[in-house]
Motif scaffolding. Structure first.
Motif, PDB file in Angstrom:
ATOM      1  N   PRO A  88      -7.814  47.428   1.369  1.00 62.92           N
ATOM      2  CA  PRO A  88      -6.324  47.753   0.840  1.00 62.92           C
ATOM      3  C   PRO A  88      -6.179  48.597  -0.244  1.00 62.92           C
ATOM      4  CG  PRO A  88      -6.817  45.328   0.916  1.00 62.92           C
ATOM      5  CD  PRO A  88      -8.169  46.062   1.010  1.00 62.92           C
ATOM      6  N   ALA A  89      -5.327  49.244  -0.413  1.00 64.40           N
ATOM      7  CA  ALA A  89      -5.177  50.449  -1.384  1.00 64.40           C
ATOM      8  C   ALA A  89      -5.200  49.757  -2.860  1.00 64.40           C
ATOM      9  CB  ALA A  89      -3.930  51.334  -1.158  1.00 64.40           C
ATOM     10  N   SER A  90      -4.802  48.316  -2.840  1.00 64.95           N
ATOM     11  CA  SER A  90      -4.518  47.853  -4.266  1.00 64.95           C
ATOM     12  C   SER A  90      -5.939  47.604  -4.988  1.00 64.95           C
ATOM     13  CB  SER A  90      -3.648  46.687  -4.143  1.00 64.95           C
ATOM     14  OG  SER A  90      -4.487  45.646  -3.187  1.00 64.95           O
ATOM     15  N   VAL A  91      -6.881  47.609  -4.089  1.00 63.89           N
ATOM     16  CA  VAL A  91      -8.436  47.072  -4.603  1.00 63.89           C
ATOM     17  C   VAL A  91      -9.316  48.284  -4.614  1.00 63.89           C
ATOM     18  CG1 VAL A  91      -8.285  44.826  -4.335  1.00 63.89           C
ATOM     19  CG2 VAL A  91      -9.203  46.128  -2.448  1.00 63.89           C
ATOM     20  N   ARG A  92      -8.923  49.504  -4.084  1.00 65.45           N
ATOM     21  CA  ARG A  92      -9.675  50.627  -4.177  1.00 65.45           C
ATOM     22  C   ARG A  92     -10.350  50.973  -5.708  1.00 65.45           C
ATOM     23  NH1 ARG A  92      -6.254  53.748   0.489  1.00 65.45           N
ATOM     24  NH2 ARG A  92      -6.791  52.224   2.194  1.00 65.45           N
ATOM     25  N   TRP A  93      -9.448  50.989  -6.425  1.00 64.14           N
ATOM     26  CA  TRP A  93      -9.872  51.361  -7.793  1.00 64.14           C
ATOM     27  C   TRP A  93     -10.989  50.439  -8.268  1.00 64.14           C
ATOM     28  CZ3 TRP A  93      -9.912  48.071 -11.976  1.00 64.14           C
ATOM     29  CH2 TRP A  93      -9.107  46.845 -11.923  1.00 64.14           C
TER      30      TRP A  93
END
Length: 138
Positions: A88-93
């Protein structure tokens, strides 16, 4: 640009994995094993060269890695792009902030009986690395 595999592995919901938190503790500290630090393999001054992959992850490459594995950075980038694609985009960082340290060879422990590792590993806190005479920045 790297592409996804033709037949990606189906993903399970996280709840299906039944992952339970655990307490992370050093396997053996020098104090527990009665080895003074001077008797341990010293990896604290290994030299690494940082490379920023196209996907945004930094790879710290040890000596002789690129000579032995010239395509390693390209392959790591492909693998990480695939990982980032399914997360998910929210954990890519979290992936992008993680530094990957690559060694051609690695051993630790007592100088007269070191343990050699040929696998990947994660270091959850700097204390363990300091206990085995390694770079706490890992």
């Amino acid at each position: 640009t790297p592409s996804m595999p033709a037949n990606p592995v189906p993903l399970l919901p996280l709840a299906a994995l039944q992952i339970r938190p655990s307490i992370v503790r050093p396997l053996v500290t020098p104090q527990e094993s009665n080895f003074p630090l001077s008797n341990l393999v010293d990896n604290s001054s290994r030299v690494y060269c940082p490379f920023r992959l196209k996907c945004g992850v930094t790879v710290q490459v040890g000596e002789n890695v690129l000579e032995a594995c010239p395509k390693i950075l390209e392959q790591l980038n492909v693998d990480l792009v695939c990982c980032l694609h399914v997360l998910p985009a929210s954990v890519r960082w979290l992936v992008r902030r993680t530094k990957i340290w690559v060694n051609r060879t690695y051993s630790y422990g007592p100088v007269n009986n070191p343990k050699s590792v040929n696998h990947t590993t994660a270091h959850h806190f700097a204390g363990w690395l300091m206990c085995v005479r390694d770079n706490p920045q890992k």
